[in-house]
Design a protein around this motif. Structure first.
Motif, short mmCIF file in Angstrom:
data_model
loop_
_atom_site.label_atom_id
_atom_site.label_comp_id
_atom_site.label_asym_id
_atom_site.label_seq_id
_atom_site.Cartn_x
_atom_site.Cartn_y
_atom_site.Cartn_z
N LEU A 1 20.83 -29.87 -24.27
CA LEU A 1 21.96 -29.11 -23.74
C LEU A 1 21.88 -29.16 -22.21
O LEU A 1 20.82 -28.93 -21.64
N ALA A 2 22.99 -29.43 -21.53
CA ALA A 2 22.96 -29.59 -20.07
C ALA A 2 24.19 -28.94 -19.45
O ALA A 2 25.26 -28.89 -20.06
N TRP A 3 24.03 -28.46 -18.22
CA TRP A 3 25.15 -27.86 -17.49
C TRP A 3 24.93 -28.00 -15.99
O TRP A 3 23.81 -28.11 -15.51
N GLY A 4 26.02 -28.01 -15.27
CA GLY A 4 26.00 -27.99 -13.81
C GLY A 4 27.05 -27.03 -13.31
O GLY A 4 28.23 -27.17 -13.65
N LEU A 5 26.65 -26.03 -12.56
CA LEU A 5 27.54 -24.96 -12.13
C LEU A 5 27.69 -24.96 -10.61
O LEU A 5 26.71 -25.15 -9.88
N GLY A 6 28.89 -24.75 -10.14
CA GLY A 6 29.13 -24.69 -8.69
C GLY A 6 28.72 -23.34 -8.13
O GLY A 6 29.38 -22.33 -8.37
N VAL A 7 27.63 -23.32 -7.38
CA VAL A 7 27.10 -22.06 -6.84
C VAL A 7 28.02 -21.48 -5.77
O VAL A 7 28.29 -20.28 -5.75
N SER A 8 28.51 -22.33 -4.88
CA SER A 8 29.34 -21.83 -3.77
C SER A 8 30.66 -21.27 -4.27
O SER A 8 31.17 -20.28 -3.74
N ARG A 9 31.24 -21.89 -5.29
CA ARG A 9 32.51 -21.37 -5.81
C ARG A 9 32.29 -20.00 -6.45
O ARG A 9 33.09 -19.09 -6.29
N LEU A 10 31.18 -19.84 -7.17
CA LEU A 10 30.86 -18.56 -7.76
C LEU A 10 30.62 -17.52 -6.67
O LEU A 10 31.04 -16.36 -6.79
N ALA A 11 29.98 -17.94 -5.59
CA ALA A 11 29.72 -17.03 -4.47
C ALA A 11 31.01 -16.57 -3.82
O ALA A 11 31.14 -15.41 -3.41
#
Length: 492
Positions: free
Chosen positions: A454-464
């Motif tokens: 299982l893999a994922w990549g999340l945008g940290v700056s957009r969440l911030a």
């Protein structure tokens, strides 16, 4: 309470001094009142609020010679030194041998600008006219003391040129004058009584009883105190630490990797075709260096790309280029770190995440920057399913404070099935925050991985941006001390 009763002892001393002086500079006021200059000026500003004195400020610009300016004052400007020796047309190369190349380089432009000479086919030809310029006259007027434009009898253009040439330096000197007003003078004439006053009530004063019969300085409740800002972690850093802590609490291991990655790990190991648009110059920072490919994977990766290897896959066709795979890039995602970690740890269970910076050739605007933080993670174990992935991501976003979460089908070259997690934000609606999926067998098989990943990549700056209520991503990276002081650490 009368105005006199509302004055501190220091304010009274300043008023009595100004009654005699009328107006004075801070140093003279210090001398006359018998107070330190800082205390005298503090009292003066307090009196100004009450309309009893005025404090005027004047800023004077003064100029002094730099070390280089002092040298040229004695020996002459570079263009003057050269023109004085230039009696006939002379090649620039010969002048460089006679003077230093640096001096000739500086002088050439000014000789042409002043009309003292011109350059023809590498030869400097004097015009025969080299009258002293305003800049030379201004330099000659300098002494050891700083001078104003009036002292130098200079125009702003000439001084601006000397500043650009770093021959002079500008200083700004502030001069303050404290003057008593009519109201202040009338109050001083009435007679001001200087008596000791208590500014702070201490335990010793209470125990001894010495506070009795003394005057206390009154408190001003109508004055807004100066804002105080306590030390705190940068809001963006705090959010990154919050995300890190969530995954550590969920039993994950944090991993790190190099900013420079080979195209092999950044693209090829993830089953991205070598002619994929993301690998073009407009998306990737390509470097001029190359690296050695690992010995155990390239043949299997090549087979998977060309014809699908030994599994039920067609691959991408064509010939896989080892040279292209060995070219270095600035990592476009931290998946390059996690896939290499999986290759080094092919036996289950594996739960790992990486929060680090990635780089892409993006045009800078309120929602894009060429470098950004990404949160990447993988879980590899027996019987892992797509439902486990959705549950894991939902748990993460719930812990980040988002109540409504949904998943929309998506496409990524190295996962199948794939989804894009979205959270609901009041005023914005549903906002997509990254991508996730199950690694395709075209990725796992060449690396010797037999269990689902299982893999994922999340945008940290957009969440911030959502958590901090920002509309411009660039604010996260600017050194705006006012925003850092006043911004909320986190919005719940």
């Amino acid at each position: 309470m009368s105005i006199q009763d509302n004055l501190t002892i220091n304010e009274k001393k300043v008023l009595l001094a100004l009654e005699e002086l009328g107006s004075a500079a801070p140093e003279r006021l210090e001398e006359k009142s018998g107070m330190q200059v800082d205390a005298a000026m503090q009292a003066a500003f307090m009196l100004e609020e009450k309309g009893l004195v005025t404090v005027s400020e004047k800023v004077l610009e003064r100029y002094s010679l730099t070390k280089e300016g002092k040298e040229y004052t004695k020996s002459g400007l570079p263009e003057r030194q050269i023109i004085d020796t230039l009696k006939a047309p002379t090649s620039v190369e010969k002048l460089r041998n006679s003077f230093s190349p640096q001096m000739v380089g500086i002088a050439t432009g000014w000789l042409v600008k002043k009309g003292w000479a011109k350059i023809e086919n590498g030869v400097m030809v004097p015009s025969g006219k080299a009258h002293a310029g305003k800049d030379e006259e201004v330099l000659a007027a300098f002494t050891d003391k700083a001078k104003s434009l009036e002292d130098l009898a200079a125009d702003e253009g000439t001084v601006k040129d000397l500043l650009k040439r770093k021959l002079v330096i500008k200083h700004e000197e502030k001069f303050r004058t404290v003057s008593i007003t009519d109201a202040g003078n009338a109050l001083a004439v009435q007679g001001l009584v200087l008596e000791e006053e208590i500014t702070q009530l201490t335990s010793d004063l209470l125990k001894s009883g010495s506070w009795k019969g003394k005057k206390f300085r009154p408190y001003r409740l109508d004055i807004t105190p100066k804002s105080l800002y306590g030390a705190k972690i940068h809001p963006y850093r705090r959010l990154i630490e919050q995300m890190r802590q969530i995954f550590l609490e969920m039993g994950f291991t944090e991993i790190k990797g190099g900013i420079i990655q080979s195209s092999f790990w950044n693209f090829d190991a993830l089953f991205q075709p070598q002619d994929h648009p993301a690998r073009d110059m407009q998306d990737t920072f390509h470097l001029g260096s190359t690296c050695q490919l690992p010995t155990e994977y390239p043949e299997k990766i090549a087979a998977m790309h060309e014809h699908g290897g030994d599994i039920d896959s067609c691959g991408w066709g064509g010939i896989w280029d080892r040279e292209l795979a060995g070219r270095n890039v600035l990592r476009t995602h931290t998946t390059a770190v996690t896939v290499k970690y999986l290759a080094d740890n092919p036996e289950p269970p594996v739960k790992a995440f990486c929060i680090d910076r990635a780089y892409r050739r993006e045009t800078i605007d309120p929602t894009h920057t060429p470098e950004f933080e990404q949160l990447e993670g993988v879980v590899m174990d027996k019987d892992m399913s797509f439902a486990d992935l959705l549950g894991l991501l939902a748990e993460f976003y719930h812990r980040m404070g988002f109540e409504e979460i949904r998943f929309r089908p998506g496409y990524f070259p190295y996962t199948e099935p794939s989804v894009e997690p979205e959270v609901y934000v009041d005023g914005l609606g549903w906002v997509e925050l990254g991508g996730a999926g199950v690694f395709r067998k075209e990725v796992t098989e060449p690396l010797g991985i037999k269990e689902p990943v299982l893999a994922w990549g999340l945008g940290v700056s957009r969440l911030a941006m959502l958590k901090l209520g920002l509309k411009d991503l660039r604010l996260l990276y600017q050194s705006d001390i006012d925003w850092l002081r006043k911004s909320e650490v986190c919005r719940i």
